[in-house]
Design a protein around this motif. Structure first.
Motif, PDB file in Angstrom:
ATOM      1  N   VAL A  18       0.892  -1.165  -0.097  1.00  0.00           N
ATOM      2  CA  VAL A  18      -0.099   0.147   0.000  1.00  0.00           C
ATOM      3  C   VAL A  18       0.832   1.325  -0.181  1.00  0.00           C
ATOM      4  CG1 VAL A  18      -1.818   1.188   1.245  1.00  0.00           C
ATOM      5  CG2 VAL A  18      -1.801  -1.286   1.137  1.00  0.00           C
ATOM      6  N   GLU A  19       0.848   1.933  -0.985  1.00  0.00           N
ATOM      7  CA  GLU A  19       1.540   3.066  -1.367  1.00  0.00           C
ATOM      8  C   GLU A  19       0.888   4.632  -1.031  1.00  0.00           C
ATOM      9  OE1 GLU A  19       4.797   1.304  -4.260  1.00  0.00           O
ATOM     10  OE2 GLU A  19       3.548   2.594  -4.855  1.00  0.00           O
ATOM     11  N   GLY A  20      -0.442   4.517  -1.120  1.00  0.00           N
ATOM     12  CA  GLY A  20      -1.276   5.822  -0.977  1.00  0.00           C
ATOM     13  C   GLY A  20      -2.181   5.719  -0.637  1.00  0.00           C
ATOM     14  N   LEU A  21      -3.171   6.681   0.086  1.00  0.00           N
ATOM     15  CA  LEU A  21      -4.269   6.456   0.772  1.00  0.00           C
ATOM     16  C   LEU A  21      -5.172   7.946   0.484  1.00  0.00           C
ATOM     17  CD1 LEU A  21      -6.295   5.633   2.703  1.00  0.00           C
ATOM     18  CD2 LEU A  21      -5.140   6.769   4.488  1.00  0.00           C
ATOM     19  N   ALA A  22      -6.328   8.080   0.241  1.00  0.00           N
ATOM     20  CA  ALA A  22      -7.135   9.085  -0.320  1.00  0.00           C
ATOM     21  C   ALA A  22      -8.562   8.862   0.406  1.00  0.00           C
ATOM     22  CB  ALA A  22      -7.129   9.733  -1.705  1.00  0.00           C
ATOM     23  N   LEU A  23      -9.343   9.842   1.018  1.00  0.00           N
ATOM     24  CA  LEU A  23     -10.374   9.807   1.688  1.00  0.00           C
ATOM     25  C   LEU A  23     -11.463  10.605   0.766  1.00  0.00           C
ATOM     26  CD1 LEU A  23     -11.976   8.846   4.179  1.00  0.00           C
ATOM     27  CD2 LEU A  23     -11.505  10.560   5.308  1.00  0.00           C
ATOM     28  N   ARG A 390      -0.676   3.230   8.645  1.00  0.00           N
ATOM     29  CA  ARG A 390       0.217   2.972   9.761  1.00  0.00           C
ATOM     30  C   ARG A 390       1.009   1.769   9.578  1.00  0.00           C
ATOM     31  NH1 ARG A 390      -3.154   0.329  14.973  1.00  0.00           N
ATOM     32  NH2 ARG A 390      -3.341  -1.581  13.776  1.00  0.00           N
ATOM     33  N   SER A 391       2.277   1.812  10.284  1.00  0.00           N
ATOM     34  CA  SER A 391       3.279   0.878  10.165  1.00  0.00           C
ATOM     35  C   SER A 391       3.996   0.670  11.083  1.00  0.00           C
ATOM     36  CB  SER A 391       3.944   1.000   8.815  1.00  0.00           C
ATOM     37  OG  SER A 391       4.983   2.082   8.978  1.00  0.00           O
ATOM     38  N   SER A 392       4.831  -0.268  11.223  1.00  0.00           N
ATOM     39  CA  SER A 392       6.017  -0.678  12.314  1.00  0.00           C
ATOM     40  C   SER A 392       6.954  -1.742  11.549  1.00  0.00           C
ATOM     41  CB  SER A 392       5.418  -0.992  13.563  1.00  0.00           C
ATOM     42  OG  SER A 392       4.885  -2.449  13.440  1.00  0.00           O
ATOM     43  N   TYR A 393       7.888  -1.976  12.369  1.00  0.00           N
ATOM     44  CA  TYR A 393       8.846  -2.938  11.880  1.00  0.00           C
ATOM     45  C   TYR A 393       8.180  -4.402  11.846  1.00  0.00           C
ATOM     46  CZ  TYR A 393      12.081   0.406  11.460  1.00  0.00           C
ATOM     47  OH  TYR A 393      12.804   1.640  11.004  1.00  0.00           O
ATOM     48  N   MET A 394       6.949  -4.654  12.607  1.00  0.00           N
ATOM     49  CA  MET A 394       6.376  -5.867  12.328  1.00  0.00           C
ATOM     50  C   MET A 394       5.320  -5.814  11.358  1.00  0.00           C
ATOM     51  SD  MET A 394       7.486  -7.966  14.674  1.00  0.00           S
ATOM     52  CE  MET A 394       9.083  -7.407  14.022  1.00  0.00           C
ATOM     53  N   ALA A 395       4.701  -4.540  10.698  1.00  0.00           N
ATOM     54  CA  ALA A 395       3.691  -4.723   9.666  1.00  0.00           C
ATOM     55  C   ALA A 395       3.881  -3.541   8.836  1.00  0.00           C
ATOM     56  CB  ALA A 395       2.432  -4.184  10.550  1.00  0.00           C
ATOM     57  N   PRO A 396       3.742  -3.704   7.495  1.00  0.00           N
ATOM     58  CA  PRO A 396       3.826  -2.780   6.474  1.00  0.00           C
ATOM     59  C   PRO A 396       2.710  -1.783   6.557  1.00  0.00           C
ATOM     60  CG  PRO A 396       3.414  -4.676   5.543  1.00  0.00           C
ATOM     61  CD  PRO A 396       3.709  -5.036   6.857  1.00  0.00           C
ATOM     62  N   ALA A 397       2.812  -0.724   5.836  1.00  0.00           N
ATOM     63  CA  ALA A 397       1.799   0.541   5.928  1.00  0.00           C
ATOM     64  C   ALA A 397       0.349  -0.187   5.523  1.00  0.00           C
ATOM     65  CB  ALA A 397       2.257   1.541   4.757  1.00  0.00           C
ATOM     66  N   HIS A 398      -0.411   0.015   6.282  1.00  0.00           N
ATOM     67  CA  HIS A 398      -1.774  -0.526   6.045  1.00  0.00           C
ATOM     68  C   HIS A 398      -2.721   0.589   6.558  1.00  0.00           C
ATOM     69  CE1 HIS A 398      -0.707  -1.796  10.111  1.00  0.00           C
ATOM     70  NE2 HIS A 398      -1.723  -1.533  10.419  1.00  0.00           N
ATOM     71  N   TRP A 467      14.666   5.426  12.957  1.00  0.00           N
ATOM     72  CA  TRP A 467      14.033   4.071  12.587  1.00  0.00           C
ATOM     73  C   TRP A 467      12.661   3.937  13.273  1.00  0.00           C
ATOM     74  CZ3 TRP A 467      16.483   1.735   8.660  1.00  0.00           C
ATOM     75  CH2 TRP A 467      17.530   1.626   8.726  1.00  0.00           C
ATOM     76  N   ASN A 468      11.652   4.554  12.643  1.00  0.00           N
ATOM     77  CA  ASN A 468      10.253   4.342  13.134  1.00  0.00           C
ATOM     78  C   ASN A 468       9.350   3.924  12.613  1.00  0.00           C
ATOM     79  OD1 ASN A 468       9.735   6.517  11.507  1.00  0.00           O
ATOM     80  ND2 ASN A 468       9.678   8.003  13.130  1.00  0.00           N
ATOM     81  N   ALA A 469       9.565   3.329  10.970  1.00  0.00           N
ATOM     82  CA  ALA A 469       8.566   3.209  10.056  1.00  0.00           C
ATOM     83  C   ALA A 469       9.105   1.926   9.286  1.00  0.00           C
ATOM     84  CB  ALA A 469       7.923   4.127   9.247  1.00  0.00           C
ATOM     85  N   TRP A 470       8.172   1.178   8.691  1.00  0.00           N
ATOM     86  CA  TRP A 470       8.326   0.147   7.820  1.00  0.00           C
ATOM     87  C   TRP A 470       9.185   0.461   6.840  1.00  0.00           C
ATOM     88  CZ3 TRP A 470       7.007  -5.291   7.962  1.00  0.00           C
ATOM     89  CH2 TRP A 470       7.593  -5.907   6.756  1.00  0.00           C
ATOM     90  N   SER A 471      10.058  -0.286   6.250  1.00  0.00           N
ATOM     91  CA  SER A 471      10.962   0.223   5.048  1.00  0.00           C
ATOM     92  C   SER A 471      10.895  -1.120   4.007  1.00  0.00           C
ATOM     93  CB  SER A 471      12.267   0.462   5.260  1.00  0.00           C
ATOM     94  OG  SER A 471      13.201   0.519   4.127  1.00  0.00           O
TER      95      SER A 471
END
Length: 688
Positions: A18-23, A390-398, A467-471
C-alpha cells in the motif's frame, strides 16, 4: 517451524504494498494505491482500490491499466482523480491526469499535455478546481509551443541541456530543459464523455492545437524558473486562492517563500519572505480565513534550527507562533474541520504518533501513540476522526481510521499484513554525556541464552531521521528470517528526541553519532541472547557514511556493508546535487576532520561497497574513490583482497527494481555469511 514471506526473497518482493491513501468527501470510502509485482517479476504495477472507511466490507479494484496509477485524490463531487501514463491521452504514453466518475463508468483523461503531468498539487474541497504540476519548455509561451519544441528535440535526437542556474540535478534526475509550472484546471469544463477521433481537432501546419474538448489548463506560474518546484501548496475550499511555498534564488541556493496566487487572475502576492529562512508546508482552514505554515530558519555550522508552526490570516496578517514550547518537528499539517486546531504526525521516541495542536495556546495533545508510525494523514470532513497509513517493523503500511479518542480501526485491504518472523523489543543506554540513546531490536525466532543470535547493526540515513517506520528497502525481517538479530538505533542527529539531541552531532558527524552507536551496540551485545563474537555493521547514505567511519575507527565488527555512502567530504561537497546545503552546514575544517577517507589505512573489517551510477545525492565518485583507496591499501600482489564492490549501472540512491533488490540482499547475505557466520564464500549465480 512455519515459514513466512521473508524466508524467500522471491516471496518477499511479491508482497503487495500500500503506497497511498485518499479519503472521499463524505468520509465513507478510501482509495488505496497498491503496488503489485508484475507477471515477469521485473517491476511493480500500481492500481487503485476502493475500501469502506469504517473497517467493514471488502476491497474493490478500480483500475487495471498496464502503466499503473498513482497520486489519487477525490474531487469535491466525489470523483477520483489520478495520474497515469495509460494510453488515450496525449502522446508517447506520458503521465496525464485522469478522472474516474463516482457514478461509475470508465476513467476519462483530464489533460493531454505533451510533457505530461508531474503530479496533483491541490484539490479544492467545495469547488471543481484542481492544480497540477507539469513540465513546460522554458521558451514555450503556449501549450502548443511546448508540443512543437518537444517534437523538434525528439526528431533531431537532441538531449542537450543549457543550464543557467544552480542546481543542475536532483536526487536521481537531471533538471531541465523544461521547468515545472503550476496549472489550474476547472473540472466543470470537462465533457461528460470523451469524444471520438471524428470530433478531435487535427494538426495544422503549425503546432498541434491542445484538444479543444478538454478543459484548457491555466498557467499560474508563467516563466517560473524553478519557483514552481514548491515545498507544499494549499488550495482554499472554494478554489479561488492557492498558497504555495515557492523557492526564490538566494546565492547558489534558494529559500522558500509563501506566495498567494489568485486562481482567476494569476496574480501573485508574497505573504512571507525572509533572508535565510524557509516558509513551507502551508495549510488553509476550512472556512478560508486562516493560514498555517512551518517557518524554518536555515541551519549553519553553529547548530540545527527549530521548525516553527505559525498561524496567520489567509492574507498573512497578524502572524503568530503556535506550540512554541513543543520540542518536535511537525510533519504535514492540516486544520481540524472546526478550524480550532492543527493535526500532524511526526517523529517521537522511535515512533511517529498523531498530534492535535490547539490554536488557543493549550498544550499539544496526543491523538494516538503506540509502537507505530502514522503517515498520509487525512481528516474526515464530516468531523468523525481521520484516516492514515500505519506501519511498524512488524507490519507494512496499512490503512486505518483513527477516532479523536485514540481508537484505531483497521480497514479491509487488498494488501493484508503478512506473517513475520521474530519479535520486536527496545534497547536503550546512557551515553557518555548523559544523553539517553535508544534503539529497536528485532530478534529472530529461537534466539536465547543457549542459542544467541549474531547481531547486525543497521545505521539509518538522513542524517535527520529515525528508525520508526516500515521500509521495503531496508527490512530487518529479512535478516531475522536468516537468524540475525538487527539493531536499529537512533544516535545523535536523529529526529524525535528534541533539538538538543540533534545538536549533539551537528558539524561533527564522527563524534557523538559514532560514540552513541558504539554505546547502544554495547548494550545490545550485553544481552544473553546476542552473540558478541558475531557482529556486523551496515548503513546507507548517511548510514553508509557512518559505516565508513566505523570501519576506520573500530575492529569490533566482522564485516561492514556500506551503501550509497559518503567517503571523502572534500569530494562529496562540490559534487552532490545540492552542494550549497552540505557546504553551508559544515565548516571546511570540520568537513575534513570528519571525512572517513582519512582513516582508510586503519580499516580492518572486510567491506562490501554498494553504489548506483545514477545516484546524484551521493555521486558514484564516492564509491569509486572508496574502492580505489581500499585497493591501493589492501590489494595483494595476486590482485585479491577481502573487500567487494556491488555496482548498479542503472540504479540511483535507492535500489528500486525488484530483481535488483533480490541481488542486493543475496549479495549482502552471502558477504555476511562468509565473514560473520564463517560459511563458504558464494556469489549469486545471476551475477555470473
Amino acid at each position: 517451524m512455519p515459514t513466512t514471506p521473508f524466508d524467500s526473497l522471491d516471496d518477499y518482493i511479491s508482497i503487495p504494498r500500500v503506497e497511498g491513501l485518499a479519503l472521499s468527501p463524505d468520509g465513507a470510502r478510501a482509495a488505496l494505491t497498491v503496488a503489485s509485482l508484475s507477471e515477469d517479476k521485473t517491476s511493480y504495477e500500481r492500481a487503485l482500490w476502493a475500501v469502506p472507511a469504517d473497517g467493514s466490507g471488502t476491497p474493490v479494484r478500480l483500475t487495471r491499466s498496464a502503466k499503473g496509477e498513482g497520486g489519487a485524490a477525490y474531487t469535491s463531487a466525489g470523483d477520483l482523480l489520478f495520474v497515469s501514463a495509460r494510453p488515450g491521452a496525449g502522446e508517447d504514453d506520458v503521465p496525464q491526469l485522469w478522472v474516474l466518475p463516482a457514478a461509475g463508468g470508465e476513467a476519462r483523461p483530464v489533460t493531454a499535455l505533451a510533457g505530461g503531468v508531474s503530479g496533483l498539487v491541490a484539490v479544492a474541497e467545495s469547488a471543481p478546481v484542481v492544480v497540477i504540476a507539469a513540465p513546460l519548455m522554458r521558451s514555450a509561451e503556449t501549450l502548443e509551443d511546448d508540443t512543437k519544441i518537444r517534437a523538434d528535440r525528439k526528431k533531431k535526437k537532441v538531449n542537450a541541456i543549457l543550464h543557467e542556474a544552480y542546481p543542475v540535478r536532483h536526487w536521481d534526475h537531471d533538471l531541465g530543459p523544461d521547468e515545472t509550472h503550476l496549472l489550474a484546471i476547472d473540472l466543470s469544463d470537462l465533457p461528460a464523455e470523451t469524444p471520438g477521433m471524428e470530433n478531435a481537432e487535427m494538426p495544422s501546419d503549425g503546432p498541434a492545437p491542445y484538444p479543444g474538448w478538454l478543459p484548457r489548463p491555466v498557467d499560474l506560474t508563467p516563466h517560473p524558473g524553478r519557483s514552481a518546484d514548491v515545498d507544499g501548496a494549499a488550495l482554499s475550499a472554494d478554489g479561488t486562492t492557492l498558497v504555495a511555498a515557492m523557492p526564490t534564488p538566494e546565492g547558489r541556493g534558494s529559500r522558500a517563500r509563501l506566495v498567494s496566487i489568485d486562481v482567476a487572475t494569476g496574480a501573485h502576492t508574497v505573504l512571507f519572505d525572509e533572508a535565510h529562512v524557509d516558509h513551507a508546508v502551508p495549510a488553509i482552514s476550512p472556512d478560508g480565513s486562516m493560514l498555517a505554515h512551518i517557518r524554518m530558519p536555515k541551519a549553519d555550522p553553529n547548530g540545527p534550527t527549530d521548525q516553527e508552526l505559525w498561524l496567520s490570516g489567509i492574507d498573512g496578517s497578524q502572524p503568530r507562533r503556535v506550540a512554541e514550547g513543543w520540542d518536535r518537528w511537525p510533519g504535514e499539517i492540516a486544520f481540524t474541520v472546526d478550524g480550532t486546531a492543527l493535526i500532524t504526525a511526526t517523529d517521537q521516541d522511535g515512533r511517529a504518533p498523531i498530534f492535535r495542536i490547539p490554536l488557543d495556546g493549550s498544550p499539544v495533545e496526543t491523538v494516538v501513540a503506540d509502537d507505530n508510525a502514522y503517515t498520509a494523514v487525512a481528516l474526515d470532513r464530516t468531523g468523525a476522526g481521520l484516516v492514515a497509513l500505519r506501519s511498524s517493523y512488524m507490519a507494512p503500511a496499512h490503512p486505518v481510521r483513527v477516532d479523536f479518542d485514540g481508537a484505531v480501526t483497521e480497514f479491509a485491504t487488498p494488501a493484508p499484513v503478512p506473517a513475520v518472523p521474530g519479535t520486536l523489543t527496545e534497547v536503550e543506554t546512557v551515553a557518555e554525556d548523559g544523553a539517553r540513546v535508544r534503539a529497536w531490536l528485532v530478534l529472530p525466532d529461537g534466539a536465547s541464552a543457549e542459542k544467541p543470535a549474531p547481531l547486525l547493526l543497521w545505521i539509518h540515513g538522513g542524517p535527520l531521521g529515525s528508525w520508526n517506520a516500515w521500509s521495503w528497502r531496508w527490512n530487518p525481517l529479512l535478516a531475522a528470517a536468516r537468524g540475525y538479530a538487527v539493531l536499529l538505533p537512533d544516535p545523535a542527529l536523529s529526529t524525535g528526541y528534541g533539538l538538543d539531541f540533534i545538536a549533539r552531532g551537528w558539524n561533527s558527524w564522527g563524534d557523538k553519532p559514532f560514540t552513541d552507536l558504539m554505546s547502544i551496540t554495547d548494550a545490545a551485545v550485553a544481552r544473553d541472547d546476542i552473540d558478541e563474537q558475531r557482529t556486523a555493521a551496515m548503513g546507507g547514505s548517511f548510514g553508509g557514511y557512518m559505516a565508513n567511519w566505523v570501519a576506520g575507527h573500530t575492529d569490533r565488527f566482522k564485516a561492514i556493508v556500506t551503501h550509497a555512502s559518503l567517503w571523502a567530504m572534500d569530494q562529496f561537497g562540490p559534487t552532490t546535487d545540492h552542494a550549497e546545503y552540505w557546504q553551508e552546514i559544515f565548516t571546511p575544517e570540520s568537513a575534513l576532520e570528519n571525512s572517513p577517507h582519512r582513516f582508510v589505512q586503519d580499516i580492518v573489517s572486510p567491506m562490501l561497497i554498494i553504489h548506483g551510477d545514477k545516484d546524484y545525492r551521493v555521486p558514484i565518485g564516492e564509491g569509486l574513490r572508496l574502492w580505489a583507496e581500499l585497493s591501493a591499501h589492501f590489494m595483494d600482489e595476486d590482485g585479491s583482497m577481502p573487500h567487494k564492490f556491488l555496482y548498479f549501472p542503472d540504479e540511483n540512491h535507492w535500489i528500486l527494481k525488484p530483481q535488483h533488490a533480490v541481488v542486493w540482499y543475496e549479495t549482502v547475505f552471502a558477504f555476511l555469511g562468509e565473514h560473520v557466520l564463517h560459511q563458504m564464500p558464494e556469489r549469486p549465480s545471476i551475477l555470473g
